[in-house]
Write an enzyme that holds these catalytic residues in place. Structure first.
Site, PDB file in Angstrom:
ATOM      1  N   ASP A  93       0.862  -1.167   0.000  1.00 11.30           N
ATOM      2  CA  ASP A  93       0.000   0.000   0.000  1.00 11.30           C
ATOM      3  C   ASP A  93       0.906   1.227   0.000  1.00 11.30           C
ATOM      4  OD1 ASP A  93      -2.746   1.143   2.138  1.00 11.30           O
ATOM      5  OD2 ASP A  93      -2.189   1.596   0.081  1.00 11.30           O
ATOM      6  N   ASP A 279      -7.884  -7.690   0.825  1.00 11.41           N
ATOM      7  CA  ASP A 279      -6.917  -7.883   1.907  1.00 11.41           C
ATOM      8  C   ASP A 279      -7.575  -7.453   3.200  1.00 11.41           C
ATOM      9  OD1 ASP A 279      -6.481  -4.802   1.759  1.00 11.41           O
ATOM     10  OD2 ASP A 279      -5.367  -5.527   3.514  1.00 11.41           O
ATOM     11  N   CYS A 317     -12.611 -28.686   8.091  1.00 12.24           N
ATOM     12  CA  CYS A 317     -11.402 -28.022   7.610  1.00 12.24           C
ATOM     13  C   CYS A 317     -10.275 -29.046   7.486  1.00 12.24           C
ATOM     14  CB  CYS A 317     -11.000 -26.915   8.596  1.00 12.24           C
ATOM     15  SG  CYS A 317      -9.479 -26.054   8.154  1.00 12.24           S
ATOM     16  N   CYS A 319      -7.038 -28.210   7.307  1.00  6.18           N
ATOM     17  CA  CYS A 319      -5.733 -27.614   7.647  1.00  6.18           C
ATOM     18  C   CYS A 319      -5.048 -28.455   8.719  1.00  6.18           C
ATOM     19  CB  CYS A 319      -5.912 -26.166   8.102  1.00  6.18           C
ATOM     20  SG  CYS A 319      -6.261 -25.935   9.855  1.00  6.18           S
ATOM     21  N   CYS A 322      -6.531 -28.349  12.310  1.00  9.11           N
ATOM     22  CA  CYS A 322      -7.783 -29.097  12.507  1.00  9.11           C
ATOM     23  C   CYS A 322      -7.562 -30.604  12.401  1.00  9.11           C
ATOM     24  CB  CYS A 322      -8.823 -28.649  11.488  1.00  9.11           C
ATOM     25  SG  CYS A 322      -9.338 -26.959  11.767  1.00  9.11           S
ATOM     26  N   HIS A 348      -4.871 -21.629  11.118  1.00  8.50           N
ATOM     27  CA  HIS A 348      -6.237 -22.058  10.763  1.00  8.50           C
ATOM     28  C   HIS A 348      -7.021 -20.942  10.079  1.00  8.50           C
ATOM     29  CE1 HIS A 348     -10.276 -23.508  10.677  1.00  8.50           C
ATOM     30  NE2 HIS A 348     -10.630 -22.352  11.254  1.00  8.50           N
TER      31      HIS A 348
HETATM   32  C1  BHB Z   1      -3.075  -4.046   5.847  1.00  7.70           C
HETATM   33  N1  BHB Z   1      -4.104  -3.445   5.015  1.00  7.70           N
HETATM   34  C2  BHB Z   1      -5.196  -2.928   5.824  1.00  7.70           C
HETATM   35  C3  BHB Z   1      -3.392  -2.425   4.254  1.00  7.70           C
HETATM   36  C4  BHB Z   1      -3.785  -2.419   2.839  1.00  7.70           C
HETATM   37  S1  BHB Z   1      -5.319  -1.789   2.607  1.00  7.70           S
HETATM   38  C5  BHB Z   1      -5.265  -0.264   3.512  1.00  7.70           C
HETATM   39  C6  BHB Z   1      -6.521   0.498   3.248  1.00  7.70           C
HETATM   40  C7  BHB Z   1      -7.676   0.084   3.869  1.00  7.70           C
HETATM   41  C8  BHB Z   1      -8.864   0.798   3.659  1.00  7.70           C
HETATM   42  N2  BHB Z   1      -9.995   0.397   4.292  1.00  7.70           N
HETATM   43  C9  BHB Z   1      -8.916   1.915   2.816  1.00  7.70           C
HETATM   44  C10 BHB Z   1      -7.747   2.342   2.175  1.00  7.70           C
HETATM   45  C11 BHB Z   1      -7.704   3.488   1.296  1.00  7.70           C
HETATM   46  O1  BHB Z   1      -8.718   4.179   1.060  1.00  7.70           O
HETATM   47  N3  BHB Z   1      -6.521   3.809   0.716  1.00  7.70           N
HETATM   48  C12 BHB Z   1      -5.398   3.078   0.945  1.00  7.70           C
HETATM   49  N4  BHB Z   1      -4.259   3.463   0.331  1.00  7.70           N
HETATM   50  N5  BHB Z   1      -5.371   2.009   1.756  1.00  7.70           N
HETATM   51  C13 BHB Z   1      -6.527   1.631   2.382  1.00  7.70           C
END
Ligand code: BHB
Length: 384
Positions: A93, A279, A317, A319, A322, A348
């Site tokens: 990110d 994620d 499951c 895994c 389990c 898990h």
């Molecule tokens: C570990 N993860 C939570 C990190 C990757 S996702 C982080 C993340 C989560 C959410 N909810 C909104 C946003 C968003 O609007 N912009 C960015 N750049 N990242 C976001």
């Protein structure tokens, strides 16, 4: 430069699609759930076990790695794949979101976001240009434009201003990326392939702003698109409604990534809507707090009623947790605050999420008319 990144849809069922991404570090079958490996580790799970669980792509966090051990350090060590000995795909990110969730004294200007480190209070500035430099130095396969995640709730005027800022930052991110993408540490050894930069759609809780943000982000042009600004405290029905309306505005032949989502029932629901990547810290963080996801619903392992339960965590499951350990033993480990509790619980939960997504993909490919997705029961198992 040979093709750095590609995505093709292999099967569809309504809005749902099964696809395949190809990155400089391998293939990723979608829909895919990406475990969060914040500081270049999925907490408690070694890389060989992640491979055994079938993880194809995991997340690293630019904000955390920038602060410790530092981008320069990781770049000198050949990038984060070499650093963490992970030869499959990685996504980072852009860091802005973590600044807002972790640091103090932050200030947003046109230039970027200034903040103080949550580790030692030192002052820093994240900008589209610095976020590109950091993500190129860290060397993930898929990186994110520098955006502002609009807080919730937010008035329409505030949301529009935030959306406009994110669009200007998206242009700057793309320009900086194009100028420096050949500087990724593994550029030469991976056949002069570079990273893929995804754009991020904002627009808060306003359908018209979501539409405008999607259209203008697509106009700038990226190989993939994330939906940001969700999972920020809004009602889940609101998220579902806005995602359903925004996905059709994104190109069908490019991956869609819904950031920060979600519960097991949500990842199934959003895959149905045509989301390809998700994620969430939930499976790993919940595991560390003893909250376990099973085919029969959620359970809190420290509950007294598991003290003499010789059965597996989840009878459905496959895994290794389990298959081998009883609920009684897992409860004992958790109650004793043993490190093995974190490892087994996380193993898990991750296995459950990854298996759920694999079953969704199979249902789409097999063309089962109702895309008979895994039935995910969300309520807590009633105390018996
Ligand atoms: C570990 N993860 C939570 C990190 C990757 S996702 C982080 C993340 C989560 C959410 N909810 C909104 C946003 C968003 O609007 N912009 C960015 N750049 N990242 C976001």
């Amino acid at each position: 430069m040979s093709m750095s990144f590609s995505f093709q849809v292999e099967a569809t069922q309504g809005a749902a699609r099964a696809g395949r991404m190809i990155t400089p570090h391998g293939e990723v079958e979608t829909p895919v759930f990406m475990p969060v490996g914040t500081v270049a580790t999925v907490k408690g799970i070694p890389q060989d076990l992640l491979e055994e669980l079938g993880v194809q792509i995991l997340l690293n966090n630019t904000y955390h790695l920038y602060l410790r051990p530092g981008v320069e350090q990781i770049r000198k060590l050949g990038g984060t794949h070499k650093f963490m000995s992970w030869d499959r795909s990685i996504l980072t990110d852009s860091g802005g979101f973590q600044v807002f969730s972790l640091s103090e004294l932050r200030k947003v200007t046109e230039e970027g976001v200034s903040f103080r480190s949550h580790l030692d209070g030192s002052s820093h500035l994240f900008s589209p240009e610095s976020a590109m430099a950091s993500q190129i130095g860290i060397g993930a396969d898929i990186i994110m434009a520098f955006d502002e995640c609009t807080e919730y709730p937010a008035e329409r005027t505030r949301t529009e201003r935030s959306m406009e800022l994110t669009l200007r930052w998206a242009e700057r991110s793309k320009n900086a990326f194009e100028a420096h993408k050949h500087e990724v540490p593994w550029f030469a050894e991976r056949g002069k392939k570079s990273q893929a930069l995804f754009g991020i759609v904002q627009g808060g809780m306003f359908p018209n702003l979501r539409k405008e943000s999607a259209e203008r982000t697509v106009e700038i042009g990226f190989p993939g698109y994330a939906l940001g600004g969700f999972s920020v405290g809004e009602p889940r029905e609101k998220t579902a409604e806005l995602v359903a309306n925004t996905v059709p505005l994104l190109p069908e032949n490019k991956p869609r990534y819904l950031m920060g989502v979600g519960y097991p029932e949500e990842i199934v629901q959003y895959a149905r809507m045509g989301i390809d990547m998700m994620d969430c810290v939930l499976p790993t963080r919940a595991a560390r707090h003893g909250l376990l996801f099973t085919s029969e619903g959620r359970l809190t392992i420290k509950n007294q009623r598991f003290a003499s339960d010789e059965g597996p965590l989840d009878p459905n499951c496959s895994c290794k947790v389990c298959k081998r350990y009883s609920r009684a033993y897992l409860r004992h480990l958790y109650a004793s605050n043993e490190v093995l509790a974190q490892v087994l619980n996380t193993t898990h939960n991750l296995s459950y999420y990854l298996d759920t997504m694999r079953r969704v993909r199979q249902a789409i490919i097999l063309g089962e008319n109702s895309v008979s997705l895994p039935v995910v029961r969300s309520p807590h198992l009633s105390a018996t």
